[in-house]
Design an enzyme around this catalytic site. Sequence first.
Site, mmCIF file in Angstrom:
data_model
loop_
_atom_site.group_PDB
_atom_site.id
_atom_site.type_symbol
_atom_site.label_atom_id
_atom_site.label_comp_id
_atom_site.label_asym_id
_atom_site.label_seq_id
_atom_site.Cartn_x
_atom_site.Cartn_y
_atom_site.Cartn_z
ATOM 1 N N LYS A 1 25.052 41.023 38.929
ATOM 2 C CA LYS A 1 23.547 40.729 39.498
ATOM 3 C C LYS A 1 22.656 41.239 38.502
ATOM 4 O O LYS A 1 21.680 42.259 38.203
ATOM 5 C CB LYS A 1 23.652 42.678 39.812
ATOM 6 N N ASP B 1 38.791 42.930 47.719
ATOM 7 C CA ASP B 1 39.231 43.484 49.109
ATOM 8 C C ASP B 1 38.782 42.106 50.297
ATOM 9 O O ASP B 1 39.520 42.090 50.901
ATOM 10 C CB ASP B 1 38.594 44.397 49.487
ATOM 11 N N TYR C 1 33.454 52.421 36.463
ATOM 12 C CA TYR C 1 35.000 53.335 36.028
ATOM 13 C C TYR C 1 34.935 54.487 34.709
ATOM 14 O O TYR C 1 35.592 55.024 35.338
ATOM 15 C CB TYR C 1 35.959 52.048 36.678
ATOM 16 N N ASP D 1 36.086 45.149 42.292
ATOM 17 C CA ASP D 1 36.777 45.931 43.358
ATOM 18 C C ASP D 1 37.052 45.322 44.336
ATOM 19 O O ASP D 1 37.650 45.556 45.769
ATOM 20 C CB ASP D 1 36.457 47.014 42.925
ATOM 21 N N ASP E 1 25.830 39.043 45.504
ATOM 22 C CA ASP E 1 25.517 39.576 47.281
ATOM 23 C C ASP E 1 25.411 37.412 47.602
ATOM 24 O O ASP E 1 26.430 37.057 48.438
ATOM 25 C CB ASP E 1 24.216 39.582 46.394
#
Length: 343
Positions: A175, A236, A127, A232, A208
């Site tokens: 990750k 959701d 970002y 982010d 993941d």
Amino acid sequence: MTYASYTITLIPGDGIGPEVIAAARRVLDATGLSLSWDVQRAGACVVEEAGTPLPDKVLASVRTNGIALKGPITTTLGSGFRSVNVAIRRALDLYANVRPARTLRGLPRARPDVDLVVVRENTEGLYVGIEHEVVPGEATEAIRIITRKASERVTRYAFEYARQNGRRQVTAVHKANILKITDGLFLQTAREVASDYPDIAFQDRIVDNMCMQLVLQPEMYDVLVLPNLFGDIISDLTAGLVGGLGLAPGANIGTGCAVFEPVHGSAPDIAGQDLANPVAAILTGALMLGHLGERDAAARVEAAVAEVLAAGEVVTPDLKPGRPRARVVGTAEMADAIIAKLS
Ligand code: ATP
């Protein structure tokens, strides 16, 4: 007995923002607290008049009041901002984005027993918005910045949040198996911070695997702390677990101020039609009251929301599936129903 009074910056925003923020304001006013609202317009709605979607006086108001309730803001092309929402977070150094996801009764599409808090790093990662064409039309590059300082303060915030809110476990999501240097630093920093909190269990998950775990057994997780982009996306997902974006509150926490805003965006597809669910904004208001130390009022708002949802007599359109007997109402009427249940 003296009562506290609060001045709060109110940023209605764009799209469904003005509708859901107006609903939240009415519910918060109905708690009986002394709240005065400093209304500041930002976003696409103000560009023509102010020449910018983010006038300086908006940020000045938040800095003065230390607290804001904000609706989503659409970033228009050519406004000079990649995202006004991101610009506000960076200008005010709102380093932790807190997004609770808790199952409320009476929502047929929600998973039972979810009680999670996503703590998203809010100032860096992808970002920072540094991307360019390496070979025009052929190859592109984006820079992802992870620093020890930002990783440390957001993970420390997650542990402090866990401690202060009676939570028992923090999971760092990353990750680092592929992004060995950037996410390696995030994970290493999280491990170091964890050693200062022996009372809180610590574990890590690769992002993941985290997605799969959250779909299969979300009840196994408590506080999650993540770099910006993963936060982010995962927030959701967790909003979906508990019934959708219409129900998901959020807070942006900094050292000097805090800006409370629902997880959802401006939803232009349903804007201006009295279709938006105000519950996310109302629960965001409850989070804000808790932050102000008004825990009793916050709990009353949450209880009123829970009661209306559990009764299921009225629902906004997003909550209608699976509830054949519920009457579909608009944003304002949903807020009225919640106000009617305020104890
Ligand atoms: P933005 O570009 O501002 O992020 P968006 O439409 O891309 O907006 P969201 O606003 O986050 O993204 O919403 C995605 C979809 O979820 C919307 O199209 C809308 O149908 C639904 N939605 C979001 N918020 C609500 C809400 N409060 N009530 C009902 N539906 C909602």
